[in-house]
Scaffold this active site. Sequence first.
Site, PDB file in Angstrom:
ATOM      1  N   LYS A 153       0.834  -1.209   0.000  1.00 47.69           N
ATOM      2  CA  LYS A 153       0.000   0.000   0.000  1.00 47.69           C
ATOM      3  C   LYS A 153       0.865   1.253   0.000  1.00 47.69           C
ATOM      4  CE  LYS A 153      -2.828   2.534   3.412  1.00 47.69           C
ATOM      5  NZ  LYS A 153      -1.787   3.474   3.868  1.00 47.69           N
ATOM      6  N   ARG A 212      -5.083  10.087   3.909  1.00 53.37           N
ATOM      7  CA  ARG A 212      -3.974  11.000   4.149  1.00 53.37           C
ATOM      8  C   ARG A 212      -3.046  11.101   2.943  1.00 53.37           C
ATOM      9  NH1 ARG A 212      -1.265  13.963   7.554  1.00 53.37           N
ATOM     10  NH2 ARG A 212       0.987  14.079   7.374  1.00 53.37           N
ATOM     11  N   ARG A 246      -0.212  14.423  13.078  1.00 59.59           N
ATOM     12  CA  ARG A 246       0.398  14.252  11.761  1.00 59.59           C
ATOM     13  C   ARG A 246       0.363  15.538  10.923  1.00 59.59           C
ATOM     14  NH1 ARG A 246      -0.978   8.353   9.424  1.00 59.59           N
ATOM     15  NH2 ARG A 246      -2.973   9.196   8.811  1.00 59.59           N
ATOM     16  N   PRO A 247       0.986  16.608  11.377  1.00 58.10           N
ATOM     17  CA  PRO A 247       0.940  17.870  10.624  1.00 58.10           C
ATOM     18  C   PRO A 247       1.693  17.767   9.312  1.00 58.10           C
ATOM     19  CG  PRO A 247       2.551  18.003  12.386  1.00 58.10           C
ATOM     20  CD  PRO A 247       1.801  16.708  12.587  1.00 58.10           C
ATOM     21  N   ILE A 248       1.339  18.649   8.366  1.00 59.01           N
ATOM     22  CA  ILE A 248       1.995  18.632   7.051  1.00 59.01           C
ATOM     23  C   ILE A 248       2.838  19.888   6.856  1.00 59.01           C
ATOM     24  CG2 ILE A 248       0.213  17.183   6.013  1.00 59.01           C
ATOM     25  CD1 ILE A 248      -0.883  19.754   4.687  1.00 59.01           C
ATOM     26  N   ASP A 249       3.231  20.522   7.951  1.00 60.00           N
ATOM     27  CA  ASP A 249       4.021  21.741   7.814  1.00 60.00           C
ATOM     28  C   ASP A 249       5.345  21.482   7.114  1.00 60.00           C
ATOM     29  OD1 ASP A 249       4.488  20.247  10.203  1.00 60.00           O
ATOM     30  OD2 ASP A 249       5.777  21.845  10.937  1.00 60.00           O
ATOM     31  N   LEU A 250       5.947  20.310   7.311  1.00 62.88           N
ATOM     32  CA  LEU A 250       7.202  19.994   6.630  1.00 62.88           C
ATOM     33  C   LEU A 250       7.011  19.939   5.120  1.00 62.88           C
ATOM     34  CD1 LEU A 250       8.736  17.225   8.948  1.00 62.88           C
ATOM     35  CD2 LEU A 250       9.396  19.633   8.796  1.00 62.88           C
ATOM     36  N   ARG A 258      -8.967  -0.512   4.194  1.00 55.27           N
ATOM     37  CA  ARG A 258      -8.138   0.509   3.553  1.00 55.27           C
ATOM     38  C   ARG A 258      -6.745  -0.026   3.223  1.00 55.27           C
ATOM     39  NH1 ARG A 258      -6.760   4.555   7.026  1.00 55.27           N
ATOM     40  NH2 ARG A 258      -5.632   5.354   5.232  1.00 55.27           N
TER      41      ARG A 258
END
Length: 416
Positions: free
Chosen positions: A22, A92, A121-125, A396
């Site tokens: 996956k 995600r 799980r932030p996506i700021d990076l 999933r």
Amino acid sequence: MSVIVVQGYCPLKGEVEIQGSKNAALPMMAAALLHKGTTILKHVPMIQDVFCMMGILESMGCKCCLKDRTLAIDAREVADTEVSREDGKAMRSSIIVLGALLGRCGEAKAYYPGGCSIGSRPIDLHLEALKQMGAEIEEEGERIRAGTTGLRGTAVSLSYPSVGATENVLLAAVRAEGVTVLTGAAMEPEIEQLCRLLSAMGARIEGIGTSRLRIEGVDSLKDTTYHVPGDRIVTGTYLSAVMAAGGEAVLRKGSAEHLGCVIGTMRRMGAEIAADGDAIRIRMEERPRAVSIETSPYPGFPTDLQSMAMVLLSVSQGRGDLKETVFEGRFATAKQLHKMGAEIIIEGTKARITGKGFLNGAAVQACDLRGGAALAVAGLAARGETRITRCHHIYRGYEDICRDLKSLGGSIQREL
């Protein structure tokens, strides 16, 4: 809503073939957006997340055909560059199309991603790295708008080896002008596989398999066919099932070479495991021995198998500690295992687990993808019947967990 019913406390014996990965297939599908042609992926897992990503690509104008686990993606025409709110919240991995769309079309629109409830799980990076490459990003609530007059290569350093951020930088850099040097990159096998697919398509990437990647942008890519490797997390799940229930089994098309830390831990817990070509053989005669386990980025113990480790420690002999360093929400499954008689005490990022030798069947619910699969494993080690609801999480990432565990001798079925 379907229910998975497990009758446990019976040793396993059998053979199973591991599905395609996956976590490798999804970024490869996003990579197809970079090429104005056709990308063919073989050994693609027939799971909900793949179907969701197909829907995203088709909504943008791609033509997708999935037959016999072979997926052909025709991306000659990309008419739309937006991921819908519904698709973004469903998975995600939808966020990894940002880099590909910026590289191909110079614009992208998406929503903060959803998926499992296993932490912030932030996506700021992701966003900061794309900004360094020349993208202008606006955030309107949960909506993200990104645009560029042209991505350009630069030096990007990730403060944490985020898999998703590494994938977004790779996909953006392949069609950017100049050279991108990415340091602090994630080293998961799925990143290596993405690099190898992109290289087969004509990308110029150096340092594959390391934390420092050098990507020289190219003007165009070419048609290619690529084989998706076996899923190492599914492999770890079924190895855990044999350890929890006892018995012996053969897992084919697994990925022993990428499960070094996991297999080492399982051996410390008493499992006999041997790799022979594309087969992994496991034998478990006693109850698992309690050990201390700490999750960490690859090549450490994967957070995706933390819930399985919690089950194994719950049926072990003695007391073990389990520390989660990646996603704080992974401990949600502990509440469900409590219903089955597990003795688990959560203290911040650490779980203290006293093994009971066995569990008791109960009515439980899947809180997330891997936690749901872990409950199926727990059911195999439990006396009596276990009924698992909210099973959509499991679908999933697992083609048919009931089919696979039945092939290993488990008494498990899906009720509609």
